[in-house]
Each structure stands twice: as C-alpha cells, then as structure tokens.
Design an enzyme around this catalytic site. Structure first.
Site, PDB file in Angstrom:
ATOM      1  N   HIS A   1       7.676  -8.996  17.827  1.00  0.00           N
ATOM      2  CA  HIS A   1       7.735  -7.660  17.436  1.00  0.00           C
ATOM      3  C   HIS A   1       6.662  -7.253  16.476  1.00  0.00           C
ATOM      4  CE1 HIS A   1      11.090  -6.814  20.198  1.00  0.00           C
ATOM      5  NE2 HIS A   1      11.471  -8.226  19.899  1.00  0.00           N
TER       6      HIS A   1
ATOM      7  N   LYS B   1      11.432   7.526  11.535  1.00  0.00           N
ATOM      8  CA  LYS B   1      11.425   6.138  11.689  1.00  0.00           C
ATOM      9  C   LYS B   1      11.575   5.422  10.215  1.00  0.00           C
ATOM     10  CE  LYS B   1       7.039   7.005  13.368  1.00  0.00           C
ATOM     11  NZ  LYS B   1       7.035   6.063  14.410  1.00  0.00           N
ATOM     12  N   ARG B   2      11.558   3.972  10.340  1.00  0.00           N
ATOM     13  CA  ARG B   2      11.799   3.332   8.918  1.00  0.00           C
ATOM     14  C   ARG B   2      10.329   3.910   8.037  1.00  0.00           C
ATOM     15  NH1 ARG B   2      15.892  -0.716   7.718  1.00  0.00           N
ATOM     16  NH2 ARG B   2      14.468  -1.102   5.992  1.00  0.00           N
TER      17      ARG B   2
ATOM     18  N   LYS C   1       3.150   2.967   8.768  1.00  0.00           N
ATOM     19  CA  LYS C   1       3.484   4.163   9.588  1.00  0.00           C
ATOM     20  C   LYS C   1       2.945   5.472   8.759  1.00  0.00           C
ATOM     21  CE  LYS C   1       7.810   1.710  11.088  1.00  0.00           C
ATOM     22  NZ  LYS C   1       7.732   1.469  12.618  1.00  0.00           N
TER      23      LYS C   1
ATOM     24  N   THR D   1       9.169   3.094  19.498  1.00  0.00           N
ATOM     25  CA  THR D   1      10.006   3.582  20.792  1.00  0.00           C
ATOM     26  C   THR D   1      10.550   4.994  20.560  1.00  0.00           C
ATOM     27  OG1 THR D   1      11.680   2.319  19.563  1.00  0.00           O
ATOM     28  CG2 THR D   1      10.770   1.304  21.593  1.00  0.00           C
TER      29      THR D   1
ATOM     30  N   LYS E   1      11.120   8.099  23.116  1.00  0.00           N
ATOM     31  CA  LYS E   1      12.387   9.066  23.061  1.00  0.00           C
ATOM     32  C   LYS E   1      11.938  10.396  22.974  1.00  0.00           C
ATOM     33  CE  LYS E   1      14.785   5.594  21.049  1.00  0.00           C
ATOM     34  NZ  LYS E   1      15.057   4.720  19.774  1.00  0.00           N
TER      35      LYS E   1
HETATM   36  C1  26V Z   1      11.773  -8.613  10.114  1.00  0.00           C
HETATM   37  C2  26V Z   1      12.773  -8.876   8.985  1.00  0.00           C
HETATM   38  C3  26V Z   1      12.280  -9.880   7.882  1.00  0.00           C
HETATM   39  C4  26V Z   1      13.188 -10.707   7.270  1.00  0.00           C
HETATM   40  C5  26V Z   1      14.339 -10.019   6.866  1.00  0.00           C
HETATM   41  C6  26V Z   1      14.887  -8.952   7.985  1.00  0.00           C
HETATM   42  C7  26V Z   1      13.961  -8.580   9.149  1.00  0.00           C
HETATM   43  C8  26V Z   1      14.293  -7.666   9.910  1.00  0.00           C
HETATM   44  C9  26V Z   1      13.641  -7.445  10.956  1.00  0.00           C
HETATM   45  C10 26V Z   1      12.327  -7.834  10.892  1.00  0.00           C
HETATM   46  C11 26V Z   1      11.588  -7.209  11.999  1.00  0.00           C
HETATM   47  C12 26V Z   1      10.456  -6.367  11.968  1.00  0.00           C
HETATM   48  C13 26V Z   1       9.849  -6.341  13.314  1.00  0.00           C
HETATM   49  C14 26V Z   1      10.206  -5.098  13.934  1.00  0.00           C
HETATM   50  O1  26V Z   1      11.195  -4.316  13.832  1.00  0.00           O
HETATM   51  N1  26V Z   1       9.270  -4.701  15.036  1.00  0.00           N
HETATM   52  C15 26V Z   1       9.308  -3.610  15.900  1.00  0.00           C
HETATM   53  O2  26V Z   1       9.917  -3.743  17.225  1.00  0.00           O
HETATM   54  C16 26V Z   1       9.988  -2.487  17.940  1.00  0.00           C
HETATM   55  C17 26V Z   1      10.650  -3.113  19.067  1.00  0.00           C
HETATM   56  O3  26V Z   1       9.768  -3.919  19.441  1.00  0.00           O
HETATM   57  C18 26V Z   1       8.772  -1.985  17.949  1.00  0.00           C
HETATM   58  O4  26V Z   1       8.857  -0.633  18.820  1.00  0.00           O
HETATM   59  C19 26V Z   1       7.949  -1.610  16.670  1.00  0.00           C
HETATM   60  O5  26V Z   1       6.678  -1.121  16.770  1.00  0.00           O
HETATM   61  C20 26V Z   1       8.001  -2.872  15.751  1.00  0.00           C
HETATM   62  O6  26V Z   1       7.483  -2.551  14.405  1.00  0.00           O
END
Ligand code: 26V
Length: 808
Positions: A356, A544-545, A550, A652, A656
C-alpha cells in the site's frame, strides 16, 4: 416484510422486555440498543446458516488479515443490508424521533488510521454482498485512533475509549481462545525417525480471545465474520500468580502488560518505528489467525492439511501481518509434522500480499536482536527462509548475485518485512495501475525480475452501498428515478446516467440534491465552528490524513494567494469559495502539526477579515473519522487530490467524492489517473508534474526551490508572510515550514506545482460559473464512478488471486 406498525411493535416489545420502558420514555440510547438488538436477531439466523453452508459444502475460503479495520458505525449499514433502514427511519420519524440522533449513539469504531483500514472495511462489505466466503481477522484495540481536538490551532490527542459502553455488534467467544507464546527458549531434539522435535520452554503465554462482528451482505442472507482478537491473561497463569500476596502485584503487572497487546492502535502511519509492542501486536494477530485457520480446517475434517492451499487463501494487508509466512511454516512443521519443503510449498501457495505504499519511511524493518529474543522460533525460520532464498539466487540466477544485499530478507541486522512477504507469497499486488508499475519498475524491480508472475494490480474501490446509497439517499433516489435500481447490484450501470447529461430537468435535480447536501453541511459547520458559510460558494474539500506528500500545504498556499489577490484588488470578481479541511496528524509528526496550525491561523485571518466577507472561508473540521466523512462527502463539489505524483498509492477519498458528483482537481497520481482515463480530460482538472517528471528531477537533482522563490512574486510573498508572522503573532510563527521548503529544497515540489495549480483553479472557477456545464461534468463523474465500486475490486481479487466462487 415490515410496516412501520409492525416495526413499532417490535421496538415496544424490546424496550419493555429489556428495559421496562415504553417508547415515550425511551432515550435515544435506549432506542439505539433496542434497534441493534432487533437487527442482531435478524442477522443471527443468517450468520448460523452461512457458517453451516460453508462447512457443509466445504467451500474455499479467504481470510483477510489486517492490523486495521476502519469500520465506522455499523447500525445504518447493517439496517441497510438487512433491508430495514427505510422502515426503521420512518418508524422513528413517526414516533417524533430523529433517526440521525438515534444512529449517532453508536461509537465510531476507529480501528484504523486511514486508507488502508477503510479499504479493509469496504472489502468486507463487498465480499459478503457478492456472496464470497471471506472473513476479516484483526485486533480488538481497546483504544482506537485518537480523538483530535484543536486548541489555539494546535492538535491535541485524546484517547478514544470506544468500548466505554456496550458494543452491541460483537460476540465474545471465550471458548475459542488460543494461546500465543513470546520469548523463552527453543530446544531441538532429534526423534528416532530423524525428524526434529521442537519445544518452546519458559515462554510467556498470552490468550487471544475472539470477539466476532457480523459482516452483513446486501440483501442476500449472507453473514460473514470479522473476528477481532483481544489479549488476555490465561486463567491458569492468573491462578498460579494469585497463590501468594507477594505475587499479587506481580500478577497485576503481568496482566497489564499482556492487555497492552490489544491496548491501542498505533497512530503513526507515516513513520515506521521499531517498537517492540507493535511487533508483539503483529505476532499476536498473526499467530491467533493462523492457528484459528488450521483449527477450522481440521474441524471440517474434509481434507488433509497438505491440501490447505486448495481450500484456503490468506491475504495480508500490507507487511504488518507478514509474520504469517514464518508462523504458518512453524505450525506446519513443529505441530503438524511436515518437512520444510512440504511446509514451504503449502505456505507459498496460500499467502498473498498487498502493498500500500512506496514511501521508504513506512517500510517495516525489525532489528534482528528484537525479533530473536521476542520470537525465537519465528526468527530461526526467517533465517532459514533467508538462507535458502539467497542460495537460490546464488546458484540459479548467477547474473543477480550482486543484488543479494538488496533483496536479502535479513540484511544490515534487520528483518525486511516486505522482502519476507514477497518471498513467502504467491501474489504481490499494488493498489492502482501506476502504483503497481512503480513497484515493478522501481521499488521492487529485482523481485519482479525474479518472480514476474507474482506481480499484479488490483485497483482499489469503495463500497457504493455505504458511500452512495447510505450517505446520499437523495442522490440515490434521483439516480434510481432516472435509470432504475439495477445500479445497486451492478454499479457499472451508473453509466446509464450519461443519457441524461443534456436533460435539463435531470441536471436541475442533481444540482438541487447537491444544494440540499451543502445546506446540511453548512449547518453542521455552523454548529461545530460557529462560522456561517455561504451555501452558494464552491465547496472545495480536502479530507485525508495530514502528510507532507498529500500537500495540504499547496492548498493553503492557494488560499493565501486568493486572499492576497482580494486584498490588492477588493473589487475582484471572485466566485465565493469555502475551503473545507479535515485531517489528523500523527502525534509525533512535527511538520504535519505545523501545517494544521498554519491552516488554522490562515483561517482566522481570512474568516475575520470584513473586507473579504463570505467570498472566502476556511473551515477546519476537527476529528476526521468515518462518520464525519459521511457528512462531508455528499456536499463536496471539488475534490482535492493533489499529492506529489508517484507518492499516493491509490487514494480512495477521490473515488468517494467522484461517486457523489464532485469534480477532481488532482495530479496524475494513484487512482486519479484511472478517473482521468474514464471521465476524459473535459471532466477532471489535472495539473502539475507527472510521476516520471518528479522521478527525473529526483534523479538529476536539478530542482531548485529557491529559484522559484526568487522569481515568482506570488510565491515569495506567501512564504515571506508565513515567515514574517503575518498569520499568527510574534509568538506563533511558521519558520519551520519556511525553512523546510527553502533549505530542504521543497522535497514534495509544492513550489514547482504552484503555478499550474493556481492556473487550474482559475479554469475551475470559470467552469463553475457556467452551472449547466458544471452539472454535466458532475453527472459524468457519477456515471463513470461504477468502476470504483469495491465490488469490481473484489471480483478481481476473487478471480485472479483467491480463486473463490460466488455462493448461490
Ligand atoms: C504504516 C504504518 C507504519 C507503522 C505504524 C503504523 C502504520 C499504519 C499504517 C501504515 C500503512 C500506510 C500505508 C497506507 O495507508 N497506504 C494507503 O493505502 C490506501 C489503500 O490502499 C491507499 O488508497 C493510499 O493511497 C495509501 O496511502
């Protein structure tokens, strides 16, 4: 079928029997619990029959393992999927109650950070609605993502204790608890037949207790399961510890440390930190899930474990659950007696991995020392995987020998989780076309050379049931009046709306709905911020975050630019705009917090300037979560998707808002590209560098932010205003942002894309003035949004990766 009369009877009955109250006395909370109980009864029967059906037919099943499921509130979607939403809302209205107030009694389950967690929730909805046998497995965090408050422009985080009151959708199944082991020592013993006996001594034992949440399919009697695991002290351990008083405190201590494992969701999705507790969480989830899968498989007793991969697929959501690879190996070898080769074959035919993000800061790597002491057996297995993998390259692909340090699962004293996931799975997918291409051509290039067939794309999607039917009932009605209700089961049928793109009365209706939704959002803004916005202004939305990539900063620079223009030329004929922001920053992400503060300070200057009036308003809505998104999205007119090209894997929120008739202003990034391909250049506003251009500038190092600062007066003015305390005061300044842009050479190309962004917004403004054209564009966006239903995505996963058949 219910009528409001029969539903009223049900409600009365529930209230009397459960609470000894009548309807008039019932509070909104009482009504909420009564309706939840009625719905749960509807669900339970189908839940049981769905499970029975999967067992009897020995159906192939998929388990989606994810550290996050951002499900939000369930009452409305459960009612909707059970076919009860309309009748329930109508009954409440007849009783003089506002259904909104009742549904809002539910805590918003914020068991996720953002896109990745919400995607998992949308997938579960589609899997059940399409009648696939697929389940979720996650952690029942006692604290979800923090609640955000803004105090003087600063983000403050409050704990989200969402389980404060009873959560009616979960069922605790303590009898199905499983044991997880941490630490200790591994002893190997050769049996007479030559096989190895592995024993794990002195380990700490933790119980994983499942709480099951039903996942209700739309109108089809399918109910799948989201199983959330909670960490508890095993009863036997508690007894031993309770023996003496001196052990009592030790006992409490130990219990607290165990309960920590499912204590809270890590809130930083931008920066990976090697925290031991996070590793514990990951292993806890994975071990419970894999043990559960094997137990279920054996309970069915229909085939030998050797054929596990014929009956089971496991999808891991990012690398967070990638310990599934060594854990499945461990169980197959140490408990089930398979050889390494047999176990490896089963494992690598069962597990599939979704990536992701390509941001290097988010790539998970665990220190070897930590892994070895916390998970000694798992570490041994990872070591073996690594050795066999590296030797394989050395002998079978000699031309790639030089690349071994780049691809080794263990390198520079760290375990590289993405590499483990790729090596141990049969499928690796990205989440939008561009993202998958970047994985293949850049980030994971050597792996693509090793395993070209593993790589595939699955463009993300969203459930149109929640994100259109449920959140925008008025628009849904207009659509159904025009093209019939088939689009609900087959969202691609939305394209039938194209026939109406020149139909004036239809366009009028679409625009009335948007106006209605804007009015409702304006009321919410008034209630929450005290600010009155112009309901006829452009609702320009970025939700968004908060991440630098972003580029919320680019958006606020645009605001400052417009403000400056207005101040210079008060007679400027500007179409009124309301800028709407909502975003949480990771608690330790300094720059993100600075940007939130800047948005607030710009807002207070702009919103309180009488010469500006209602031409420009800047709104920041606190505590962005699923429920807030549900209120903003139906009212959005412009959807800001302005990431630095190449950085947003998919997005996403873009889907929406498109589905709710908003136009995208965006870069050629993530799924924006696929939106562009569908609606054509006349129905989207694209600006800025594309990902190849960004890549080339990065490679050549030829970008010079400072040069733009010195040549573009608009840019210079904005940065100087920020630096000079124009927005803020003597004490509050934004020097860090200023320095970051100029002395770190603007790593996200905010200044580089500024000019094209401003120009594009001028085009947008001209378009908006021609309302007829704007409405036509809006219809085109809704009409082509069917592709972004997660039903399409799930059909693709089911056909290409999971090999699931729909259950008729
Ligand atoms: C990474 C980490 C790192 C360590 C601690 C907790 C944590 C939690 C989540 C993440 C993942 C980050 C990746 C992410 O959220 N990607 C997003 O995924 C979406 C669904 O596929 C996508 O639409 C977004 O573009 C993408 O940024």
């Amino acid at each position: 079928m219910h009528t409001t009369e029969t539903f009223k009877d049900l409600l009365t009955d529930k209230l009397t029997r459960n609470l000894g109250k009548n309807i008039e006395e019932a509070t909104d909370k009482d009504l909420y619990y009564a309706i939840a109980s009625i719905t749960q009864e509807e669900i339970n029967e189908n839940w049981l029959s769905t499970r029975r059906r999967y067992d009897e037919k020995n159906e192939r099943q998929m388990y989606y393992i994810s550290m996050e499921f951002l499900i939000g509130r369930l009452m409305e979607s459960n009612l909707l999927n059970c076919g009860l939403l309309d009748i329930c809302s109508e009954t409440l209205r007849e009783l003089g109650r506002d259904p909104e107030n009742v549904y809002q009694q539910e805590a918003d389950a914020g068991l996720g950070n953002g896109g990745l967690g919400r995607l998992a929730a949308c997938f579960l909805d589609s899997i059940a609605s399409l009648q696939f046998a697929g389940h979720g497995s996650g952690i029942r965090y006692r604290y979800g993502l923090f609640e955000q408050r803004i105090i003087h422009g600063n983000q403050v985080e409050l704990p989200d204790y969402w389980l404060k009151e009873e959560y009616p959708w979960e069922t605790r199944n303590a009898e199905e608890a499983l044991s997880i082991h941490f630490g200790g020592e591994i002893h190997m013993h050769k049996r007479v037949d030559g096989s190895l006996e592995v024993t794990h001594k002195e380990a700490d034992e933790v119980h994983a207790v499942p709480y099951d949440v039903p996942v209700v399919g739309y109108n089809n009697q399918v109910v799948n399961t989201l199983r959330l695991w909670s960490a508890e002290l095993p009863a036997e351990t508690a007894e031993i510890l309770a023996e003496s008083e001196s052990k009592y405190y030790h006992h409490l201590d130990h219990m607290h440390s165990i309960e920590q494992i499912s204590g809270f969701l890590y809130p930083d999705d931008s920066n990976y930190e090697g925290k031991e507790l996070r590793l514990k969480q990951q292993y806890f989830l994975v071990s419970a899930t894999i043990q559960n899968i094997i137990r279920d498989f054996k309970r069915r007793g229909k085939s030998s474990l050797k054929k596990l991969h014929e009956k089971i697929a496991i999808q891991i959501n990012d690398t967070h659950p990638s310990l599934a690879v060594p854990e499945l190996m461990r169980l197959l070898m140490d408990t089930e007696g398979f050889s390494w080769d047999e176990a490896w074959e089963i494992t690598t035919k069962t597990i599939a991995y979704t990536n992701h993000t390509t941001l290097s800061e988010a790539l998970e790597k665990w220190p070897v020392g930590m892994m070895e002491s916390l998970l000694p057996r798992i570490f041994m297995i990872i070591n073996e995987i690594n050795e066999r993998f590296c030797l394989g390259i050395y002998y079978d692909r000699p031309e790639m020998r030089d690349l071994i340090p780049e691809v080794a699962v263990i390198a520079d004293d760290q375990v590289h989780m993405a590499r483990l996931a790729i090596v141990g799975s049969f499928s690796v997918n990205g989440v939008a076309k561009l993202h998958t291409e970047i994985l293949k051509k850049r980030e994971m290039k050597p792996f693509y050379e090793l395993y070209p067939k593993k790589f595939n794309n699955k463009t993300n999607g969203i459930t149109h049931r929640r994100w259109l039917l449920q959140v925008n009932p008025k628009l849904s009605e207009v659509i159904t009046d025009a093209i019939g209700s088939q689009w609900i089961a087959q969202p691609l049928k939305l394209n039938g709306l194209m026939r109406y793109s020149n139909d004036a009365p239809f366009l009028e209706k679409i625009s009335d709905v948007k106006q209605h939704n804007k009015k409702i959002l304006a009321q919410l803004i008034k209630e929450r911020t005290g600010i009155t916005v112009n309901e006829y202004s452009i609702f320009d939305v970025q939700i968004k975050r908060l991440h630098e990539y972003k580029r919320q900063l680019l958006n606020i620079f645009h605001v400052i630019y417009l403000y400056n223009e207005m101040k210079e030329n008060p007679k400027l004929d500007l179409t009124p705009r309301t800028f709407i922001f909502a975003a949480k920053a990771a608690p330790g992400y300094h720059m993100a917090k600075e940007i939130i503060k800047l948005i607030h300070h710009v807002a207070s200057v702009v919103n309180n300037d009488r010469t500006i009036g209602d031409k420009l308003k800047v709104i920041f809505l606190e505590n962005y979560n699923v429920s807030l998104a549900e209120k903003i999205i139906p009212a959005a007119e412009l959807s800001e998707q302005i990431s630095t090209a190449g950085k947003e894997a998919s997005g996403t929120g873009n889907m929406k808002m498109m589905m709710n008739g908003a136009m995208t202003v965006g870069t050629m990034d993530g799924a924006n590209i696929e939106i562009f391909d569908l609606v054509g250049k006349e129905n989207i506003f694209i600006f800025g560098l594309n990902s190849d251009q960004v890549h080339h500038h990065n490679e050549l190092g030829d970008y010079n932010a400072n040069a733009i600062y010195h040549t573009d007066d608009r840019v210079k003015k904005i940065l100087d205003q920020i630096n000079g305390g124009e927005f803020g005061s003597q004490e509050i300044e934004f020097k860090d942002i200023f320095y970051h842009i100029l002395y770190h050479n603007d790593p996200y190309y905010v200044l580089k894309d500024f000019d094209s962004y401003i120009d594009t917004h001028e085009v947008i403004e001209r378009n908006y003035r021609d309302q007829k054209t704007w409405q036509k564009m809006s219809v085109a966006n809704i009409a082509y949004s069917g592709k972004f239903s997660s039903d399409r995505t799930i059909h693709e996963y089911a056909a290409d990766i999971w090999k699931l058949k729909q259950i008729r």
